[in-house]
Design an enzyme around this catalytic site. Structure first.
Site, short mmCIF file in Angstrom:
data_model
loop_
_atom_site.label_atom_id
_atom_site.label_comp_id
_atom_site.label_asym_id
_atom_site.label_seq_id
_atom_site.Cartn_x
_atom_site.Cartn_y
_atom_site.Cartn_z
N MET A 83 -6.95 5.70 -9.84
CA MET A 83 -7.05 5.73 -8.59
C MET A 83 -8.51 5.33 -8.08
SD MET A 83 -4.11 6.38 -7.61
CE MET A 83 -3.91 6.65 -5.98
N ASN A 93 -2.11 -3.78 -12.86
CA ASN A 93 -2.26 -2.32 -12.35
C ASN A 93 -0.77 -2.25 -11.91
OD1 ASN A 93 -2.88 -0.09 -10.65
ND2 ASN A 93 -2.71 -1.45 -8.95
N HIS A 110 1.63 -0.45 -8.76
CA HIS A 110 1.45 0.15 -7.55
C HIS A 110 2.86 0.53 -6.85
CE1 HIS A 110 -0.39 0.46 -3.68
NE2 HIS A 110 0.68 -0.18 -3.13
#
Ligand code: GAR
Length: 267
Positions: free
Chosen positions: A135, A157, A159
C-alpha cells in the site's frame, strides 16, 4: 526445461495474494521461486507466511521513516544518486496544481524508504518484483533502479478494480459505492502514475442487489488469487511484450500508450 524465474514480493497486509503465488510456484504452475518478501509494515501477516516457507523476509518501516523526517528533517540523509528535479519531472502521481512543497516532501520521504528497500533487496537477485497488497506508492527513483530496460518492465501490481476505473487505495469500496454492476481486479506493470501502467490481465464478477462491500471483496479476492499467478506464469514463459501504440481519437487528438501483448505459447 526453462530456468525458474526469481520473484521478490512487497506486501503490507495479510498476504493472501502472496500465498497464492507461493503455492503456484510450489505446485509448479509458475516456473518460479519466491526469493524475498519485504513489507513496509512490521505487523504484516504476510511476513509469517514467508517465514513458514523459509523465504527471507524483511521490513522497511515506512511509517517510522516518514515520522522521523517530519520531526527532524536535517537528520535524514537522501541517497547520493537521488535527483529531486528528475523525480519531479517524471512523476505523474500529482498534478502540477498541487502544492509543490507537499509533492517534494512526499517524494523525499518515499525515497528515504526506497533507499532502504533497495539496500535490503540487493542481497537477493531477482527477475520480477510483485506488489501483493503493497500500500505504498513507488517513486521514479525506485522504479528506474529496477526497470533498467524500459521495454522490459519488472514490477507488477494487483489492483482491486477494473482499471482504469477506481485507481487508489480502496478499489472494491469505490466500485461498490459508485453503484457498478460489475467489479473486478487488474494486474498491471507499474509506471510513474497511480495504478496507470500497462494492463496484463483482468477478471470481472457480477455485483448483485444483495452484495455488500465485504461480499464483493470476497468475490474479488478469489479472482485475484487466480489472476496474479496466471499473469506471473505468462511473465515466466516470456510471453509478455510491451508495445508502444499510437491512436488518433475521434476528436482528432493523438494518444500514445504502452500496452501489453500476450504472445502465443511456443510450439
Ligand atoms: C488485495 O485486494 C489487493 O488487490 C489490494 O490489497 C489487497 C491485499 O490483500 N491492493 C491494493 O489495494 C493496492 N493498491 P492480501 O494482503 O490478502 O493479498
Amino acid at each position: 526445461m526453462n530456468q525458474k524465474i526469481r520473484i521478490g514480493a512487497l506486501i503490507s497486509g495479510g498476504g493472501t495474494n502472496l500465498q497464492a503465488i507461493i503455492d503456484s510456484c510450489e505446485a509448479g504452475e509458475i516456473e518460479g521461486e519466491m526469493v524475498f518478501v519485504g513489507s513496509d509494515n512490521p505487523e504484516s501477516g504476510g511476513l509469517a507466511r514467508a517465514r513458514k516457507h523459509a523465504i527471507p523476509a524483511f521490513v522497511v518501516n515506512y511509517g517510522a521513516i516518514i515520522r522521523n523526517f517530519k520531526k527532524e528533517p536535517e537528520k535524514s540523509v537522501l541517497p547520493d544518486d537521488f535527483n529531486l528535479q528528475d523525480a519531479l519531472s517524471k512523476q505523474s502521481l500529482f498534478s502540477t496544481d498541487d502544492d509543490l512543497q507537499k509533492i517534494k516532501a512526499f517524494l523525499i520521504t518515499r525515497v528515504l524508504a526506497e533507499a532502504e528497500l533497495l539496500k535490503q533487496i540487493e542481497g537477493y537477485p531477482f527477475d520480477l518484483i510483485v506488489l501483493a497488497g503493497f500500500m505504498r506508492t513507488l517513486t521514479p527513483y525506485f522504479i528506474d533502479r529496477i526497470n533498467k530496460d524500459p521495454v522490459n518492465p519488472r514490477i507488477m501490481n494487483i489492483h482491486p478494480a477494473l482499471l482504469p476505473a477506481f485507481p487508489g487505495v480502496d478499489g472494491y469500496g469505490d466500485t461498490f459505492r459508485y453503484g457498478c454492476k460489475v467489479g473486478g481486479c487488474t494486474v498491471h506493470y507499474i509506471d510513474y502514475g497511480e495504478d496507470s501502467g500497462p494492463i496484463i490481465g483482468q477478471k470481472a464478477f457480477q455485483i448483485l442487489e444483495d452484495d455488500t462491500i465485504d461480499s464483493i471483496k470476497e468475490k474479488g479476492l478469489k479472482l485475484e488469487w487466480k489472476l496474479y499467478p496466471e499473469c506471473i506464469r505468462l511473465f515466466a514463459e516470456g510471453r509478455l511484450k510491451t508495445v508502444k501504440m499510437s491512436y488518433e481519437l475521434g476528436s482528432g487528438k493523438k494518444m500514445e500508450r504502452t500496452v501489453v501483448k500476450i504472445l502465443p505459447k511456443p510450439g
